[in-house]
Design an enzyme around this catalytic site. Sequence first.
Site, mmCIF file in Angstrom:
data_model
loop_
_atom_site.group_PDB
_atom_site.id
_atom_site.type_symbol
_atom_site.label_atom_id
_atom_site.label_comp_id
_atom_site.label_asym_id
_atom_site.label_seq_id
_atom_site.Cartn_x
_atom_site.Cartn_y
_atom_site.Cartn_z
ATOM 1 N N ASP A 66 -24.715 -5.172 -6.288
ATOM 2 C CA ASP A 66 -25.052 -4.286 -5.170
ATOM 3 C C ASP A 66 -24.151 -3.049 -5.176
ATOM 4 O OD1 ASP A 66 -26.389 -3.471 -2.910
ATOM 5 O OD2 ASP A 66 -25.221 -4.722 -1.540
ATOM 6 N N HIS A 92 -28.432 3.648 -10.299
ATOM 7 C CA HIS A 92 -28.995 2.508 -11.031
ATOM 8 C C HIS A 92 -28.749 2.661 -12.533
ATOM 9 C CE1 HIS A 92 -30.610 0.847 -7.447
ATOM 10 N NE2 HIS A 92 -31.535 1.761 -7.271
ATOM 11 N N LEU A 141 -24.506 -18.166 -24.643
ATOM 12 C CA LEU A 141 -24.642 -17.787 -23.224
ATOM 13 C C LEU A 141 -26.122 -17.741 -22.894
ATOM 14 C CD1 LEU A 141 -23.273 -16.504 -20.590
ATOM 15 C CD2 LEU A 141 -23.873 -14.289 -21.574
HETATM 16 C C1 FPP Z 1 -28.626 -2.994 -5.520
HETATM 17 O O1 FPP Z 1 -27.993 -1.782 -5.246
HETATM 18 C C2 FPP Z 1 -29.095 -2.968 -6.868
HETATM 19 C C3 FPP Z 1 -30.399 -3.091 -7.230
HETATM 20 C C4 FPP Z 1 -31.500 -3.247 -6.278
HETATM 21 C C5 FPP Z 1 -30.783 -3.001 -8.645
HETATM 22 C C6 FPP Z 1 -29.847 -3.608 -9.615
HETATM 23 C C7 FPP Z 1 -30.042 -2.905 -10.883
HETATM 24 C C8 FPP Z 1 -29.077 -2.558 -11.753
HETATM 25 C C9 FPP Z 1 -27.691 -2.993 -11.645
HETATM 26 C C10 FPP Z 1 -29.366 -1.698 -12.913
HETATM 27 C C11 FPP Z 1 -30.275 -2.224 -13.920
HETATM 28 C C12 FPP Z 1 -29.988 -3.594 -14.361
HETATM 29 C C13 FPP Z 1 -30.251 -4.040 -15.597
HETATM 30 C C14 FPP Z 1 -30.070 -5.470 -15.886
HETATM 31 C C15 FPP Z 1 -30.679 -3.162 -16.682
HETATM 32 P P1 FPP Z 1 -28.533 -0.880 -4.085
HETATM 33 O O2 FPP Z 1 -29.471 0.109 -4.659
HETATM 34 O O3 FPP Z 1 -29.119 -1.735 -3.023
HETATM 35 O O4 FPP Z 1 -27.251 -0.179 -3.605
HETATM 36 P P2 FPP Z 1 -26.890 0.202 -2.098
HETATM 37 O O5 FPP Z 1 -26.656 -1.086 -1.371
HETATM 38 O O6 FPP Z 1 -25.645 0.985 -2.264
HETATM 39 O O7 FPP Z 1 -28.018 0.995 -1.548
#
Ligand code: FPP
Length: 238
Positions: free
Chosen positions: A18, A35, A129
């Site tokens: 997150d 992202h 893994l």
């Molecule tokens: C939450 O942060 C994150 C996500 C909804 C997406 C997770 C994706 C990635 C880490 C990148 C791609 C992953 C791979 C495996 C290639 P948020 O957007 O909710 O952040 P915020 O809470 O600050 O709004």
Amino acid sequence: MQSAPPHPPGLHAGLIMDGNGRWAMARGRPREWGHRAGARAVRPVVEAAPDLGIGVLTLYAFSSDNWRRPRREVDSLMSLFRRYLRSETGALAEKDVRLQILGRRDRLAPTLLQTIERSEAATAGGRRLLLRLAVDYSAREALTAAARLCNTTGAGREKLADALGTVVHGGGPAIDVDLLVRTGGEQRLSDFLLWECAYAELFFTPRMWPDFTPADLAMAVRTFHGRQRRFGNVAEAV
Ligand code: FPP
């Protein structure tokens, strides 16, 4: 349905990645930029996991509720997943990592689905893994589907755990989480592995996901080893 091969020994760590959006916005950039930075943070953490004693690493990449996000953000995440799988599959296979995607597949674009199937097939022999990416995943939905699969009022815990394993990863019982890490400062599970986290040790860090490093994961694992797990029993005498 084929039964799943045994997973590598070691801890099962779940990661709620997150904070990408806030990380980007704090830098005056769009959430998609965060992202992309988040995707870059994945590789070093995956590479470090086996040496930290982790046998199964489950990353929460996209929850079923994330479809509610603006179209542009959803598209950008889907294309990031596709690119990640395309660019990392060879290296994962070389490092003896087996990749598995958890979650619903019927709402994913055919191109992503095809990439997923290729990556899973190419890494199927990985024994060091088990890397699981949860995409379009909802623990509540998985539990509902598992209960439906049991289809009997008398089904006990084990049967439900088996059904959940079938629903979530195509066979074998659900894998209990030992350590659940959430970055970004929030302290909640957000519909991630609710059954599997029954006795998970929880580790919350304010670090935003793009800044998360293997050293942070190592610290979480150290904290885990410092905790006394009792599984409902009494504390052991010292
Ligand atoms: C939450 O942060 C994150 C996500 C909804 C997406 C997770 C994706 C990635 C880490 C990148 C791609 C992953 C791979 C495996 C290639 P948020 O957007 O909710 O952040 P915020 O809470 O600050 O709004």
